[in-house]
Design an enzyme around this catalytic site. Structure first.
Site, mmCIF file in Angstrom:
data_model
loop_
_atom_site.group_PDB
_atom_site.id
_atom_site.type_symbol
_atom_site.label_atom_id
_atom_site.label_comp_id
_atom_site.label_asym_id
_atom_site.label_seq_id
_atom_site.Cartn_x
_atom_site.Cartn_y
_atom_site.Cartn_z
ATOM 1 N N CYS A 146 0.861 -1.184 0.000
ATOM 2 C CA CYS A 146 0.000 0.000 0.000
ATOM 3 C C CYS A 146 0.894 1.230 0.000
ATOM 4 C CB CYS A 146 -0.918 -0.002 1.221
ATOM 5 S SG CYS A 146 -1.998 1.440 1.319
ATOM 6 N N CYS B 222 -3.274 7.437 -4.567
ATOM 7 C CA CYS B 222 -2.995 5.997 -4.562
ATOM 8 C C CYS B 222 -1.558 5.726 -4.998
ATOM 9 C CB CYS B 222 -3.966 5.219 -5.438
ATOM 10 S SG CYS B 222 -3.839 3.412 -5.230
#
Length: 344
Positions: free
Chosen positions: A102, A265
């Site tokens: 992530c 992101c």
């Protein structure tokens, strides 16, 4: 006397006590669990992820689902590293499950580690090496007066999987997309192909379209990582705004089971750069700005080429910012009717 591992608070014996530092990275939360969690079994972080997926999902839900979390919550579990060249091990959690990697979470973790003194801090830059299920990730934290100003992470190698693939989406018809990997798999779709505008007032329609594309991809052309078959499936659809270019892209990132990434992101930025490079549009050592649905930005660049499972790949870096928003001790009262949280 309370049982070992329990905690007495407010007259009741708590059966779980976790200490965490909450942060947000360009709008996206990361709940970093810093204490109260034993080492998870596994010789590598990938093995620990597999163990967590099989045995610790109630812990994940406890942290990210309501009433302690919310439908767009994510977090990270700090662990002892499994390799000698890492400072900490990390398992990433969000409402969709345990992630292999992530990007926004890594920026949040690195910021928390520096600002809480959980790593040795040097100025003007502190390097943090994180052992993740997707591989070793290096984060360089710009530090001034003890505060993290921004984080540049060298992500795992990214690669294009497919170009100009198509799927039949019952709700939308035939949709063309590219598939790329940047730590997770991403279907990259020009939003205009769905007939929808890049407009937050239409977010419910954009979200529904993204989930429909996601279902179709997983049913008709499910991606599988070439070296780790546990990394499989598409849980992210990156809708590109009509004015997106190889230098400045805007995206609405739809994520399973039904929410938008608030940040640009990090792994999605890596996948987008891999896609652009495979198309010959983004050369190495060239800044690329990726903008989220709420207007926050990461700056990425490709610093080299590599290979993953026989596929041509690129080495991405991403720079972004995170801020600590609070510290907390999360407890489980044995009388709580929702010990693992809930989803509405």
């Amino acid at each position: 006397m309370p049982a070992p591992g329990s905690h007495r608070l407010g007259g009741a014996t708590k059966t779980r006590t976790l200490h965490a530092v909450d942060s947000h990275t360009e709008g996206m939360p990361t709940r970093v669990v810093t204490g109260g969690l034993a080492a998870i079994p596994g010789a590598t972080m990938a093995e620990r992820r597999r163990h967590a997926m099989a045995h610790l999902d109630p812990l994940r839900r406890f942290l990210v689902d309501e009433p302690r979390g919310h439908p767009a919550m994510s977090g990270a579990l700090l662990q002892p590293p499994t390799r000698p060249d890492a400072d900490w091990g990390v398992l990433y959690v969000e409402v969709s499950g345990f992630l292999p990697m992530c990007g926004h979470g890594t920026i949040g973790v690195a910021t928390v580690l520096v600002e809480t003194g959980l790593v040795t801090v040097t100025e003007p830059e502190t390097t943090v090496r994180l052992d993740t299920p997707a591989g070793l990730v290096e984060a360089r934290v710009a530090v001034r007066d003890g505060a993290a100003e921004h984080v540049t992470l060298r992500n795992v190698d990214a690669f294009a999987v497919e170009r100009d693939a198509t799927v039949t989406v019952p709700e939308l018809g035939r949709i063309r997309y590219d598939m790329a990997y940047g730590g997770n798999f991403y279907a990259l779709v020009d939003l205009a192909r769905t007939g929808l505008p890049f407009d937050r007032s239409r977010k419910d329609d954009v979200l529904a379209a993204g989930l429909a594309v996601m279902r179709a991809v997983n049913e008709q052309n499910r991606p599988v990582h070439p070296t780790d078959p546990l990394i499989t499936g598409c849980k992210h659809v990156q809708f590109l705004a009509p004015d997106s270019t190889a230098w400045h892209s805007r995206n609405a990132m739809v994520i399973h089971p039904g929410w938008f990434d608030r940040s640009p992101c990090g792994t999605g930025t890596s996948a987008r750069m891999a896609q652009l490079h495979a198309r010959g549009e983004l050369p190495l050592h060239t800044d690329f700005v990726n903008e989220s649905f709420i207007g926050t930005r990461f700056t990425g660049r490709l610093i080299g080429t590599s290979e993953v499972g026989g596929r041509p790949a690129v080495v991405p870096e991403i720079t972004g910012r995170a801020w600590i928003t609070g510290t907390a001790t999360y407890v489980l009262d044995p009388r709580d009717p929702f010990p693992d949280g809930f989803v509405l």
